[in-house]
Design an enzyme around this catalytic site. Structure first.
Site, mmCIF file in Angstrom:
data_model
loop_
_atom_site.group_PDB
_atom_site.id
_atom_site.type_symbol
_atom_site.label_atom_id
_atom_site.label_comp_id
_atom_site.label_asym_id
_atom_site.label_seq_id
_atom_site.Cartn_x
_atom_site.Cartn_y
_atom_site.Cartn_z
ATOM 1 C CB SER A 270 26.162 15.627 28.887
ATOM 2 O OG SER A 270 26.437 14.534 28.044
ATOM 3 C CG ASP B 109 21.855 16.791 22.156
ATOM 4 O OD1 ASP B 109 22.791 16.130 21.670
ATOM 5 O OD2 ASP B 109 21.743 16.999 23.381
ATOM 6 C CG HIS C 159 25.451 17.087 23.787
ATOM 7 N ND1 HIS C 159 24.345 16.454 24.312
ATOM 8 C CD2 HIS C 159 26.505 16.753 24.597
ATOM 9 C CE1 HIS C 159 24.706 15.763 25.391
ATOM 10 N NE2 HIS C 159 26.004 15.929 25.578
#
Length: 382
Positions: free
Chosen positions: A236, A324, A362
């Protein structure tokens, strides 16, 4: 005969007149009573209507307040962000959300096996906290050992991952713990740090500061790992930090990190901000780009992975889940295409997606048991 008829008329007629008068009088009384009753009902209905109107009027100011306050907040947030870009750094880094709470970072063994806590000074006044997890194959040896043993273990030819987590939380977050377990079981050393301003690390979060922290840890690990492979693994927000560090290492020192793995990445922080769910309510807001997206630069936040990968030449693996909902896979795909078009050796760049049915979203790609094998295969590690 005429006299009798008149007597009858006189007597009977008088009685009839009286009866008729009484009947008329009673009818009038009833009519007046009904009229008064109707007037009373009308008055009561009108009074009720007035009360109802008064009640609605009493609620009107409250209703206006309920509707007006959220509207004012909605309008004010973008303006405040533009005026005070430092507010935006709080939303991007989320380092104040130090979950899980009440964790003793000095005792990682309460959450993980084969792990020790250490601290590293990355520049004067900044000390970052790190967990070092050794491969499971050395778990029995690791019991009760001190930091010196762990440092020496880095040179045992097992690959070393410098793990760069996303925003919010600390190295003790559930999905990060799972990453350490998964990759440790696959034979990797993992050095998971909390950047400055996160967890028990000192300092304040900045993009340049993150790069300094990562390169300091890289130098520390390189000095102890011998010929072991060292790779940056970013997740991320950490993907931008990984490419920043890899590029700086290459451009300023002429050193190429052995590999970079990007899990749930983005192209740059501006484009990421335009896609995350948090900004969805503002995408149609007049001046959205100027007030919010352009303010990222005013807060010194860029994380230009799309530019960085055009400079890199190390093996680059991109992982993204199709479900995601935070950073859509189209960003990972776009980053891959940018890198592949820039790399001379196209085999050094790979993009792997995980289907929706796996439910990895995610944060949970590391929960997939196939990930270590995919990484080893890409890096030609046995």
């Amino acid at each position: 005969m005429w006299r009798r008829r008149r007597e009858w008329d006189d007597g009977g007629g008088c009685d009839g007149d009286r009866a008729w008068k009484e009947f008329s009088s009673q009818a009038e009384s009833r009519a007046r009573a009904e009229s008064r009753a109707q007037e009373g009902r009308g008055a009561r209905e009108e009074s009720g209507a007035r009360e109802e109107r008064r009640g609605w009027l009493r609620w009107c100011p409250r209703l206006r307040t309920v509707l007006l306050v959220p509207l004012l907040i909605y309008i004010s947030v973008p303006i405040l962000i533009r005026l005070f870009p430092v507010l935006l750094t709080k939303f991007v880094y989320l380092n104040f959300l130090a979950f899980p709470f009440f964790v003793d970072f000095r005792q990682p063994e309460l959450l993980l096996n084969n792990t020790i806590n250490l601290y590293l000074t990355t520049e004067p006044g900044v000390m970052v906290g790190i967990w070092h997890t050794v491969p499971n194959s050395r778990g029995a040896e690791a019991r009760g050992k001190d930091q010196k043993w762990y440092e020496k273990a880095l040179g045992d030819d097992h690959p070393v991952i410098i793990y760069l987590h996303g925003n919010g939380g600390t190295r003790a977050a559930r999905h990060r713990i799972q990453f350490l377990k998964t990759m440790g079981a696959a034979g990797f050393h993992i050095l998971a740090l909390d950047y400055r301003g996160y967890g028990d690390s000192s300092g304040h979060p900045t993009e340049n500061g993150f790069t300094t922290d990562v390169l300091a840890l890289y130098d520390w690990a390189k000095a102890r790992s011998g010929n072991s492979i060292i790779l940056f693994w970013g997740h991320s927000l950490g993907t931008g930090i990984a490419t920043n560090a890899a590029r700086k290492l290459q451009e300023e020192r002429g050193i190429q990190v052995d590999a970079v793995v990007l899990e749930s990445p983005y192209t740059n922080i501006r484009e990421a901000a335009a896609h995350i769910p948090l900004t969805k309510i503002y995408r149609q807001f007049p001046g959205f780009e100027y007030l919010i997206l352009d303010s990222l630069a005013l807060g010194d936040m860029f994380f230009r992975s799309d530019e960085n990968v055009q400079v890199l030449s190390c093996p680059l693996l991109i992982l993204h889940a199709e479900d995601d909902s935070i950073l859509p896979p189209l960003l990972g795909r776009k980053l891959f295409e940018t890198a592949r078009s820039a790399y001379r050796d196209k085999t050094k760049v790979k993009f792997i997606t995980f289907p929706k049915k796996l439910g990895l979203g995610h944060d949970y790609i590391s929960f997939n048991a196939e990930v270590p094998a995919l990484v080893k295969d890409f890096l030609n590690i046995k």
